[in-house]
Write a protein that holds these residues in place. Structure first.
Motif, PDB file in Angstrom:
ATOM      1  N   SER A 135       0.829  -1.210   0.000  1.00 21.92           N
ATOM      2  CA  SER A 135       0.000   0.000   0.000  1.00 21.92           C
ATOM      3  C   SER A 135       0.861   1.256   0.000  1.00 21.92           C
ATOM      4  CB  SER A 135      -0.939   0.000   1.208  1.00 21.92           C
ATOM      5  OG  SER A 135      -1.832  -1.085   1.168  1.00 21.92           O
ATOM      6  N   VAL A 193       2.302   1.645  -3.549  1.00 20.49           N
ATOM      7  CA  VAL A 193       1.274   2.134  -4.463  1.00 20.49           C
ATOM      8  C   VAL A 193       0.940   3.592  -4.162  1.00 20.49           C
ATOM      9  CG1 VAL A 193      -1.137   1.845  -5.157  1.00 20.49           C
ATOM     10  CG2 VAL A 193       0.319  -0.165  -4.851  1.00 20.49           C
ATOM     11  N   GLY A 194       0.888   3.949  -2.861  1.00 22.77           N
ATOM     12  CA  GLY A 194       0.610   5.327  -2.489  1.00 22.77           C
ATOM     13  C   GLY A 194       1.662   6.289  -2.997  1.00 22.77           C
ATOM     14  N   LEU A 235     -11.406   6.863  -1.409  1.00 21.41           N
ATOM     15  CA  LEU A 235     -10.609   6.230  -2.460  1.00 21.41           C
ATOM     16  C   LEU A 235      -9.512   5.367  -1.858  1.00 21.41           C
ATOM     17  CD1 LEU A 235      -9.787   5.887  -5.428  1.00 21.41           C
ATOM     18  CD2 LEU A 235      -8.425   7.985  -5.198  1.00 21.41           C
ATOM     19  N   GLY A 236      -8.827   5.898  -0.833  1.00 22.06           N
ATOM     20  CA  GLY A 236      -7.784   5.124  -0.173  1.00 22.06           C
ATOM     21  C   GLY A 236      -8.315   3.872   0.488  1.00 22.06           C
ATOM     22  N   LEU A 274       1.225   6.605  -6.796  1.00 24.05           N
ATOM     23  CA  LEU A 274       0.049   7.409  -7.109  1.00 24.05           C
ATOM     24  C   LEU A 274       0.244   8.868  -6.737  1.00 24.05           C
ATOM     25  CD1 LEU A 274      -2.902   5.077  -6.050  1.00 24.05           C
ATOM     26  CD2 LEU A 274      -2.083   5.565  -8.349  1.00 24.05           C
ATOM     27  N   ARG A 323      -9.933  -3.754   7.516  1.00 24.24           N
ATOM     28  CA  ARG A 323      -9.620  -2.452   6.920  1.00 24.24           C
ATOM     29  C   ARG A 323     -10.489  -1.355   7.529  1.00 24.24           C
ATOM     30  NH1 ARG A 323      -5.067  -0.577   4.804  1.00 24.24           N
ATOM     31  NH2 ARG A 323      -5.425   1.148   3.372  1.00 24.24           N
ATOM     32  N   GLY A 377     -11.013   2.147  -0.461  1.00 31.05           N
ATOM     33  CA  GLY A 377     -11.343   1.173  -1.497  1.00 31.05           C
ATOM     34  C   GLY A 377     -10.116   0.502  -2.086  1.00 31.05           C
ATOM     35  N   LEU A 378      -9.079   1.284  -2.369  1.00 32.47           N
ATOM     36  CA  LEU A 378      -7.845   0.701  -2.892  1.00 32.47           C
ATOM     37  C   LEU A 378      -7.204  -0.221  -1.868  1.00 32.47           C
ATOM     38  CD1 LEU A 378      -6.239   3.754  -4.731  1.00 32.47           C
ATOM     39  CD2 LEU A 378      -7.291   1.741  -5.755  1.00 32.47           C
ATOM     40  N   GLY A 379      -7.279   0.160  -0.592  1.00 31.45           N
ATOM     41  CA  GLY A 379      -6.708  -0.684   0.454  1.00 31.45           C
ATOM     42  C   GLY A 379      -7.383  -2.038   0.543  1.00 31.45           C
ATOM     43  N   LEU A 436      -8.910  -3.624  -1.929  1.00 31.33           N
ATOM     44  CA  LEU A 436      -8.523  -4.420  -3.096  1.00 31.33           C
ATOM     45  C   LEU A 436      -7.101  -4.952  -2.970  1.00 31.33           C
ATOM     46  CD1 LEU A 436     -10.066  -2.283  -5.994  1.00 31.33           C
ATOM     47  CD2 LEU A 436     -10.954  -4.387  -4.975  1.00 31.33           C
ATOM     48  N   LEU A 437      -6.189  -4.149  -2.410  1.00 33.54           N
ATOM     49  CA  LEU A 437      -4.803  -4.588  -2.267  1.00 33.54           C
ATOM     50  C   LEU A 437      -4.659  -5.658  -1.194  1.00 33.54           C
ATOM     51  CD1 LEU A 437      -2.915  -1.177  -2.548  1.00 33.54           C
ATOM     52  CD2 LEU A 437      -2.878  -3.044  -4.201  1.00 33.54           C
TER      53      LEU A 437
END
Length: 377
Positions: free
Chosen positions: A75, A78-79, A113-114, A82, A148, A116-118, A120-121
């Protein structure tokens, strides 16, 4: 189990090297605590999530903690990617043309957004923490949402109480600028879009372009000083901080500049971008006193003795950093200063704040005949 450990070790090594490379290219101003604290904080978060996963779903604590540590390192990577690519343009889009007024929208959308991405990751890592036959992909997804959500709620509460987001806690946005109406003052400022000098009233009205101010940049700011002609001032632009001699833009303009009433090592003679403000009040030591701190997370600091109270209006987040510069206190006690790339007015008594104009480095002058006054506390 052996294959899981070997794969986890290999992935951890790859992620740590990738994070190091990404942070080296990401600059030193991503946030007040830096990329190293990002990594350390993510590891602590991963340990908490792994412990919660092991307790709630009766999986191996070692496998759960290892999986969540790896997912949080991913994460971070990716952060960082991004942050330099997608996140900054997205933040600017969410903020809109007047960033202060779009701040709440951005601070709601970006955490969602963070989150949701978290999810999925982390989903594949949570599935990998389950032993064979212990859980399906669907069960792993529900477990991911649980851990999460628990960590994200705590993280959001922690961020909202952090000292670097005082602007969010203390300011009350007022686009009307009604509290600044009727002020006999002009705000001179620099506009980066057309490299020009403008002036405007503190309530955002009567905006006028005056002339070009070539070569201005993010550290340029204006200084109004008394002219040789009585009742007039000269306007200078300082382009390179307090070591610059400056360049005179306007000469002998009718108006009264203010003074820096208390000095620091950074402001021995003339107003500076950071430090004590220009103050038009008759007795600046009564009521609110302000300071433009050089740290974005502290921002504009205001305090008073009776009753004793202090406020900060800083903002420093990984994807959003606004510096507070060039503060001026009007006779009414309203503060005009640069916040990010916008000129704002702040009424400390009601904590209302609005955007005067988009620009940098403001200098405020009073019209002749405007007497200093102390606003009631």
């Amino acid at each position: 189990m052996g294959e899981f450990r070997a794969g986890a070790a290999l992935l951890a090594a790859v992620l740590l090297v990738s994070v190091g490379q990404a942070s080296a290219g990401a600059g030193t101003t991503q946030s007040s605590v830096g990329v190293l604290h990002w990594v350390c904080g993510s590891l602590l978060l991963g340990a908490f999530e792994g412990g919660l996963l092991a307790w709630r779903y009766r999986v191996s604590a070692r496998r759960a903690v290892t999986a969540m540590l790896l997912s949080n390192l991913l994460s971070v990577l990716v952060g960082l990617v991004l942050l330099n690519g997608l996140l900054r343009p997205l933040t600017r889009w969410l903020l809109g043309p007047l960033p202060l007024y779009g701040l709440r929208r951005a601070l709601v959308a970006l955490p969602l957004l963070g989150y949701g991405l978290g999810v999925l990751l982390e989903w594949p890592f949570v599935w990998g923490a389950f032993s064979r036959g212990q859980g399906s992909w669907r069960k792993a997804f529900r477990a991911t949402v649980l851990v999460r959500t628990a960590s994200w709620v705590g993280l959001v509460l922690l961020c909202l109480n952090a000292p670097d987001v005082g602007l969010i806690r203390n300011a009350r946005v007022d686009p009307s600028l009604s509290f600044a109406r009727g002020t006999s003052a002009w705000v001179y400022y620099l506009n980066d879009a057309d490299q020009s000098l403008y002036r405007v009233r503190p309530d955002g009205t009567q905006r006028t372009r005056l002339e070009h101010a070539y070569g201005t940049d993010g550290v340029s700011h204006l200084v109004a000083e008394e002219s040789g002609k009585p009742g007039c001032f000269d306007l200078w632009v300082h382009r390179w901080g307090w070591d610059s001699l400056g360049e005179r833009l306007l000469t002998a303009v009718a108006g009264r500049p203010g003074k820096v009433w208390w000095q620091t090592k950074l402001s021995p003679n003339t107003p500076q971008a950071f430090g004590p403000p220009v103050d038009f009040r008759a007795n600046p030591r009564k009521g609110w006193r302000v300071l433009a701190d050089y740290q974005a997370g502290r921002g504009l600091i205001a305090w008073r003795d009776r009753p004793c109270r202090s406020l900060s209006f800083g903002l420093e987040l990984p994807c959003l950093t606004w510096y507070s510069r060039c503060a001026t206190v009007l006779p009414s006690g309203i503060v005009i200063y640069e916040l990010g790339e916008q000129i704002v007015a702040l009424d400390l008594r009601s904590r209302r704040m609005g955007v005067v104009a988009l620009g940098r480095g403001p200098a405020v002058v009073l019209e002749q005949g405007t007497a200093p006054a102390a606003r009631p506390r």
